[in-house]
Enzyme design. Structure first.
Site, PDB file in Angstrom:
ATOM      1  N   LYS A  10       0.827  -1.215   0.000  1.00 45.51           N
ATOM      2  CA  LYS A  10       0.000   0.000   0.000  1.00 45.51           C
ATOM      3  C   LYS A  10       0.860   1.262   0.000  1.00 45.51           C
ATOM      4  O   LYS A  10       2.080   1.218   0.236  1.00 45.51           O
ATOM      5  CB  LYS A  10      -0.926  -0.040   1.224  1.00 45.51           C
ATOM      6  CG  LYS A  10      -1.983  -1.143   1.167  1.00 45.51           C
ATOM      7  CD  LYS A  10      -2.906  -1.070   2.386  1.00 45.51           C
ATOM      8  CE  LYS A  10      -3.985  -2.127   2.335  1.00 45.51           C
ATOM      9  NZ  LYS A  10      -4.884  -2.033   3.537  1.00 45.51           N
ATOM     10  N   TYR A  50     -12.627  -2.086  -3.412  1.00 48.80           N
ATOM     11  CA  TYR A  50     -13.064  -2.232  -2.016  1.00 48.80           C
ATOM     12  C   TYR A  50     -14.590  -2.165  -1.885  1.00 48.80           C
ATOM     13  O   TYR A  50     -15.084  -1.826  -0.811  1.00 48.80           O
ATOM     14  CB  TYR A  50     -12.405  -1.149  -1.162  1.00 48.80           C
ATOM     15  CG  TYR A  50     -11.074  -1.561  -0.539  1.00 48.80           C
ATOM     16  CD1 TYR A  50     -10.919  -2.773   0.131  1.00 48.80           C
ATOM     17  CD2 TYR A  50      -9.979  -0.710  -0.573  1.00 48.80           C
ATOM     18  CE1 TYR A  50      -9.721  -3.137   0.720  1.00 48.80           C
ATOM     19  CE2 TYR A  50      -8.765  -1.063   0.020  1.00 48.80           C
ATOM     20  CZ  TYR A  50      -8.656  -2.280   0.668  1.00 48.80           C
ATOM     21  OH  TYR A  50      -7.468  -2.638   1.270  1.00 48.80           O
ATOM     22  N   PHE A  58     -15.438   3.918   7.232  1.00 46.99           N
ATOM     23  CA  PHE A  58     -14.077   4.265   6.773  1.00 46.99           C
ATOM     24  C   PHE A  58     -13.912   4.119   5.265  1.00 46.99           C
ATOM     25  O   PHE A  58     -12.817   4.326   4.742  1.00 46.99           O
ATOM     26  CB  PHE A  58     -13.035   3.402   7.507  1.00 46.99           C
ATOM     27  CG  PHE A  58     -13.244   1.914   7.409  1.00 46.99           C
ATOM     28  CD1 PHE A  58     -12.842   1.204   6.285  1.00 46.99           C
ATOM     29  CD2 PHE A  58     -13.846   1.209   8.448  1.00 46.99           C
ATOM     30  CE1 PHE A  58     -13.033  -0.163   6.180  1.00 46.99           C
ATOM     31  CE2 PHE A  58     -14.050  -0.170   8.359  1.00 46.99           C
ATOM     32  CZ  PHE A  58     -13.641  -0.858   7.219  1.00 46.99           C
ATOM     33  N   ARG A  86      -2.382 -14.166   4.973  1.00 48.18           N
ATOM     34  CA  ARG A  86      -3.088 -13.433   6.039  1.00 48.18           C
ATOM     35  C   ARG A  86      -2.263 -13.513   7.341  1.00 48.18           C
ATOM     36  O   ARG A  86      -2.161 -12.534   8.077  1.00 48.18           O
ATOM     37  CB  ARG A  86      -4.487 -14.014   6.285  1.00 48.18           C
ATOM     38  CG  ARG A  86      -5.458 -13.936   5.118  1.00 48.18           C
ATOM     39  CD  ARG A  86      -5.945 -12.563   4.803  1.00 48.18           C
ATOM     40  NE  ARG A  86      -6.442 -11.828   5.947  1.00 48.18           N
ATOM     41  CZ  ARG A  86      -6.973 -10.597   5.850  1.00 48.18           C
ATOM     42  NH1 ARG A  86      -7.077  -9.993   4.667  1.00 48.18           N
ATOM     43  NH2 ARG A  86      -7.373  -9.958   6.914  1.00 48.18           N
ATOM     44  N   ASN A 113      -1.861   0.400   6.805  1.00 45.50           N
ATOM     45  CA  ASN A 113      -1.347  -0.857   7.363  1.00 45.50           C
ATOM     46  C   ASN A 113      -0.536  -1.684   6.360  1.00 45.50           C
ATOM     47  O   ASN A 113      -0.441  -2.901   6.458  1.00 45.50           O
ATOM     48  CB  ASN A 113      -2.478  -1.654   8.013  1.00 45.50           C
ATOM     49  CG  ASN A 113      -3.574  -2.022   7.038  1.00 45.50           C
ATOM     50  OD1 ASN A 113      -3.464  -1.748   5.844  1.00 45.50           O
ATOM     51  ND2 ASN A 113      -4.623  -2.643   7.537  1.00 45.50           N
ATOM     52  N   HIS A 116      -2.243  -5.476   1.723  1.00 42.36           N
ATOM     53  CA  HIS A 116      -3.550  -6.122   1.560  1.00 42.36           C
ATOM     54  C   HIS A 116      -3.317  -7.567   1.156  1.00 42.36           C
ATOM     55  O   HIS A 116      -2.377  -7.853   0.406  1.00 42.36           O
ATOM     56  CB  HIS A 116      -4.363  -5.432   0.458  1.00 42.36           C
ATOM     57  CG  HIS A 116      -5.548  -6.243   0.006  1.00 42.36           C
ATOM     58  ND1 HIS A 116      -6.772  -6.170   0.635  1.00 42.36           N
ATOM     59  CD2 HIS A 116      -5.674  -7.179  -0.973  1.00 42.36           C
ATOM     60  CE1 HIS A 116      -7.603  -7.028   0.036  1.00 42.36           C
ATOM     61  NE2 HIS A 116      -6.961  -7.653  -0.941  1.00 42.36           N
ATOM     62  N   GLU A 127      -9.961 -10.733  -7.173  1.00 46.84           N
ATOM     63  CA  GLU A 127      -8.979  -9.649  -7.021  1.00 46.84           C
ATOM     64  C   GLU A 127      -7.801  -9.819  -7.985  1.00 46.84           C
ATOM     65  O   GLU A 127      -7.278  -8.829  -8.497  1.00 46.84           O
ATOM     66  CB  GLU A 127      -8.490  -9.601  -5.570  1.00 46.84           C
ATOM     67  CG  GLU A 127      -9.571  -9.128  -4.604  1.00 46.84           C
ATOM     68  CD  GLU A 127      -9.142  -9.153  -3.152  1.00 46.84           C
ATOM     69  OE1 GLU A 127      -9.957  -8.775  -2.304  1.00 46.84           O
ATOM     70  OE2 GLU A 127      -7.989  -9.542  -2.847  1.00 46.84           O
TER      71      GLU A 127
HETATM   72  P1  DAT Z   1      -7.835  -6.472   5.987  1.00 46.65           P
HETATM   73  O1  DAT Z   1      -7.067  -5.472   5.178  1.00 46.65           O
HETATM   74  O2  DAT Z   1      -7.033  -6.988   7.163  1.00 46.65           O
HETATM   75  O3  DAT Z   1      -8.429  -7.582   5.155  1.00 46.65           O
HETATM   76  P2  DAT Z   1     -10.528  -5.375   6.150  1.00 46.65           P
HETATM   77  O4  DAT Z   1     -10.809  -6.114   4.890  1.00 46.65           O
HETATM   78  O5  DAT Z   1     -11.466  -5.558   7.292  1.00 46.65           O
HETATM   79  O6  DAT Z   1      -9.048  -5.686   6.679  1.00 46.65           O
HETATM   80  O7  DAT Z   1     -10.465  -3.820   5.847  1.00 46.65           O
HETATM   81  C1  DAT Z   1      -9.866  -3.331   4.664  1.00 46.65           C
HETATM   82  C2  DAT Z   1      -9.009  -2.147   5.019  1.00 46.65           C
HETATM   83  O8  DAT Z   1      -9.864  -1.108   5.514  1.00 46.65           O
HETATM   84  C3  DAT Z   1      -7.995  -2.369   6.127  1.00 46.65           C
HETATM   85  O9  DAT Z   1      -6.795  -2.947   5.646  1.00 46.65           O
HETATM   86  C4  DAT Z   1      -7.799  -0.994   6.653  1.00 46.65           C
HETATM   87  C5  DAT Z   1      -9.175  -0.373   6.535  1.00 46.65           C
HETATM   88  N1  DAT Z   1      -9.922  -0.501   7.792  1.00 46.65           N
HETATM   89  C6  DAT Z   1     -10.494  -1.625   8.305  1.00 46.65           C
HETATM   90  N2  DAT Z   1     -11.090  -1.372   9.473  1.00 46.65           N
HETATM   91  C7  DAT Z   1     -10.891  -0.051   9.715  1.00 46.65           C
HETATM   92  C8  DAT Z   1     -11.262   0.824  10.781  1.00 46.65           C
HETATM   93  N3  DAT Z   1     -11.960   0.395  11.850  1.00 46.65           N
HETATM   94  N4  DAT Z   1     -10.871   2.126  10.695  1.00 46.65           N
HETATM   95  C9  DAT Z   1     -10.162   2.567   9.636  1.00 46.65           C
HETATM   96  N5  DAT Z   1      -9.804   1.812   8.595  1.00 46.65           N
HETATM   97  C10 DAT Z   1     -10.145   0.508   8.641  1.00 46.65           C
HETATM   98 MG    MG Z   2      -9.914  -7.557   3.721  1.00 45.07          MG
END
Ligand code: DAT
Ligand code: MG
Length: 139
Positions: A10, A50, A58, A86, A113, A116, A127
């Site tokens: 990212k 997404y 968010f 993961r 973070n 992905h 994807e």
């Molecule tokens: P992951 O990337 O671990 O699969 P996810 O699919 O739940 O997590 O969410 C996609 C992305 O969205 C994640 O990498 C960062 C952002 N995100 C998730 N939860 C969030 C939150 N509570 N506040 C801000 N950004 C968030």
């Molecule tokens: Mg995810």
């Protein structure tokens, strides 16, 4: 079973010039990087990628962030690649990530973070085809 998963390095990571460090962790963990390219997503592309999160508070920030700066998208191949990547990534919120994971080592915040990874067989296929055609993947 040998699987393929979609990984994204990212903007927070590409900006800090740590793509190579992250790729080293990926390869050291036994994944083969069988496709890779650097690009800047449009906001519309990030929103489409997404779309599963469209109802989340968010969502807009997430899509603006992902399209703000270059990303490196890649296909990783390994036995049980989806689940194992993961695990290598670590928890979404780096505060909860285990020592030795990519997010524990590099993530700045829950939003920024660093990586992905696909979360299931169906999403991995979707994807991967979002970013790569068959001829761009060299397994
Ligand atoms: P992951 O990337 O671990 O699969 P996810 O699919 O739940 O997590 O969410 C996609 C992305 O969205 C994640 O990498 C960062 C952002 N995100 C998730 N939860 C969030 C939150 N509570 N506040 C801000 N950004 C968030
Ligand atoms: Mg995810």
């Amino acid at each position: 079973m040998i699987e393929r998963t979609l990984s994204i390095i990212k903007p927070d990571a590409t900006l800090r010039n740590i793509t190579g460090e992250i790729n080293s962790l990926i390869e050291a963990a036994g994944f083969r990087i069988i496709a890779q390219k650097k690009l800047i997503l449009t906001l519309d592309q990030a929103k489409k990628f997404y779309d599963v999160h469209v109802t989340k508070p968010f969502y807009n920030d997430l899509c603006e962030y992902l399209s703000s700066e270059p990303v490196v998208v890649q296909v990783l191949e390994k036995e049980n690649a989806i689940e194992e990547y993961r695990q290598l990534m670590g928890a979404t919120n780096p505060a909860n990530a285990v020592e030795g994971t990519i997010r524990k080592s590099y993530a700045i915040s829950i939003g920024q973070n660093s990586v992905h990874g696909s979360d299931a067989v169906e999403t991995a296929a979707k994807e991967i085809s979002f970013f790569f055609s068959e001829v761009e993947i060299v397994g």
